[in-house]
Design an enzyme around this catalytic site. Structure first.
Site, PDB file in Angstrom:
ATOM      1  N   GLU A 240       4.161   4.655  -1.816  1.00 27.67           N
ATOM      2  CA  GLU A 240       3.023   5.540  -1.593  1.00 27.67           C
ATOM      3  C   GLU A 240       3.354   6.597  -0.548  1.00 27.67           C
ATOM      4  O   GLU A 240       4.026   6.310   0.443  1.00 27.67           O
ATOM      5  CB  GLU A 240       1.800   4.739  -1.128  1.00 27.67           C
ATOM      6  CG  GLU A 240       1.297   3.754  -2.167  1.00 27.67           C
ATOM      7  CD  GLU A 240       0.129   2.934  -1.673  1.00 27.67           C
ATOM      8  OE1 GLU A 240      -0.598   3.418  -0.776  1.00 27.67           O
ATOM      9  OE2 GLU A 240      -0.059   1.809  -2.176  1.00 27.67           O
TER      10      GLU A 240
ATOM     11  N   CYS B 105      -3.084   1.604   2.843  1.00 32.73           N
ATOM     12  CA  CYS B 105      -1.662   1.587   2.548  1.00 32.73           C
ATOM     13  C   CYS B 105      -1.278   0.336   1.757  1.00 32.73           C
ATOM     14  O   CYS B 105      -1.568  -0.784   2.166  1.00 32.73           O
ATOM     15  CB  CYS B 105      -0.865   1.658   3.853  1.00 32.73           C
ATOM     16  SG  CYS B 105       0.888   1.878   3.591  1.00 32.73           S
TER      17      CYS B 105
END
Length: 344
Positions: free
Chosen positions: A90, A324
Site C-alpha cells: 500500500e 495501513c
C-alpha cells in the site's frame, strides 16, 4: 530489481555516471525516459542505452503497478500497488503533496494495533520498488514529500531503504528533510542515518511513556525504554538540524490518560521535537478503539499548555476504512511468512 542492479544494467550498456543520473532523475521524478517531444535522448545516451530505453521503460513501470485507488474526503487516496511477483503493498497519497510508501510486504514487529503487524513479514521491498511507488504516485499527482510510514519497518530493510532515500534525495527532487524515515527505534538507524549523503528526517514510534506498556504494544520492537529512545532521537535531531517527529497512536483507554500526559511532558519538554498524535484508525477484529475527537483535542491542548509542541492529526482515509494493511488484507489471502530471522 534493486537500484544497484539498475545501475549495473546501464553500465553494461556503456552508460557513464551522467547517463545513470539522467535515467534515475527522469524516472524518480515521474518523467518519461523517452520524450518524443524533445528527443534529447538521441544525442545524449550511448547507442546501446538508447536501444534499451523502450524495454527499460516497461521494466521500470512493471515494478509498481496500480491495482486500485481509494480516494477519501480529506484529499488523500490509498493505493493498492501490485509487485511483479504477485504480492501487493500500500501507498498513500497524502494531502499537501505527500506520499506514504511501504518498505516491506507485511511487517515483523507485530504492533498489536496494526493490521500489517498481524500478518507478519512476507518479504522485503527492493530499493527500485520503493522508488517505483514514488514514480507511480507522480503519474497521479505532484509529490514533494515522501514518508516511510507505510507497510513494514524500514529499519528491517535498511540497505534497500537507504539506497532509495539516496536516489530520491539526490535525483528525485525531494528535499532531504522531506524524506521521513519512520521506525520503532532500531539502534542501527541511529548508526547508519548520519553517515549517508542524504540524511532524512526521523520519526520515532513512541505510543506510550511507559516501558512495560510499550513492550506489550510493540512486542518485537527493540527493548529500548522510552527515555533511551528519546535520548537517541535528540542526538540525531541536534546533529541534523531537523526536529524528531514522535508518533503517538491514540488508543482509547490505553494511552490517552492524565498519566500519559505527565509522561510525555517528562520525556519531551525542552527537546528538539514534535509530537504527532494520531487517533487510531479502527481495524475490525482488533480490540482497540479510536478515542473521541474532543478527548484527543483536550489531550493535545494540555500538552501545548505544558510546553510540548503537539500536532493532532487525523489518519488519512478514515472515511474509506483504510488503515495501513487493510486494503492488502482485503485483497489477498494469507501467504507463507519469511522466517523471523530474515527481517534484519
Amino acid at each position: 530489481m534493486t537500484l544497484t542492479e539498475l545501475r549495473q544494467r546501464l553500465r553494461a550498456l556503456g552508460a557513464l555516471p551522467l547517463h545513470e543520473g539522467r535515467v534515475l532523475r527522469q524516472w524518480a521524478q515521474g518523467r518519461p525516459l523517452i520524450d518524443g517531444a524533445r528527443r534529447w535522448h538521441d544525442d545524449f545516451f550511448p547507442q546501446r542505452v538508447r536501444a534499451d530505453l523502450p524495454q527499460l521503460t516497461r521494466d521500470l513501470a512493471a515494478l509498481a503497478t496500480l491495482q486500485s485507488q481509494h480516494p477519501a474526503e480529506d484529499g488523500s487516496a490509498r493505493l493498492l500497488v501490485g509487485l511483479q511477483d504477485g504480492q501487493s503493498i500500500e501507498s498513500v497519497l497524502l494531502p499537501r503533496d505527500g506520499l506514504c510508501v511501504s518498505s516491506q510486504v507485511g511487517c515483523a514487529v507485530g504492533c498489536q494495533f496494526c493490521m500489517t503487524g498481524r500478518e507478519g513479514l512476507v518479504r522485503q521491498v527492493s530499493s527500485a520498488e520503493i522508488v517505483g511507488q514514488v514514480a507511480l504516485a507522480r503519474a497521479l499527482r505532484p509529490v514533494k514529500k515522501v514518508v516511510f510510514m507505510g507497510m513494514g519497518e524500514p529499519a528491517h530493510n535498511l540497505d534497500q531503504v537507504m539506497e532509495a532515500i539516496e536516489v530520491l534525495g539526490l535525483h528525485g527532487n525531494i528535499g532531504h528533510k522531506n524524506l521521513v524515515f519512520s521506525t520503532v527505534g532500531d539502534p542501527r538507524v541511529f548508526e547508519r542515518l548520519p553517515l549517508g549523503p542524504v540524511k532524512p528526517a526521523l520519526a520515532l514510534s513512541l505510543h506510550t511513556s511507559k516501558r512495560a506498556l510499550r513492550e506489550q504494544l510493540l512486542p518485537r520492537a527493540p527493548r529500548l525504554a522510552p527515555e533511551e529512545l528519546v535520548d537517541a532521537g535528540e542526538r540525531y535531531a541536534r546533529a541534523t538540524g531537523y526536529p524528531i517527529q514522535y508518533q503517538w497512536t491514540l488508543l482509547d483507554g490505553v494511552n490517552d490518560g492524565e498519566d500519559e500526559i505527565d509522561g510525555i511532558v517528562r520525556l519531551l519538554k525542552g527537546k528538539y521535537a514534535l509530537l504527532n498524535m494520531i487517533p487510531y484508525n479502527t481495524v475490525p477484529g482488533l480490540a482497540f478503539q479510536r478515542p473521541a475527537w474532543d478527548k484527543a483535542k483536550a489531550m493535545a491542548r494540555a500538552l501545548h499548555q505544558r510546553g510540548v509542541l503537539t500536532k493532532l492529526r487525523d489518519s488519512a482515509g478514515q472515511d474509506i476504512d483504510g488503515g495501513c494493511g487493510q486494503l492488502r488484507a482485503r485483497a489477498e489471502k494469507p501467504v507463507r511468512l519469511v522466517p523471523r530471522g530474515a527481517a534484519g
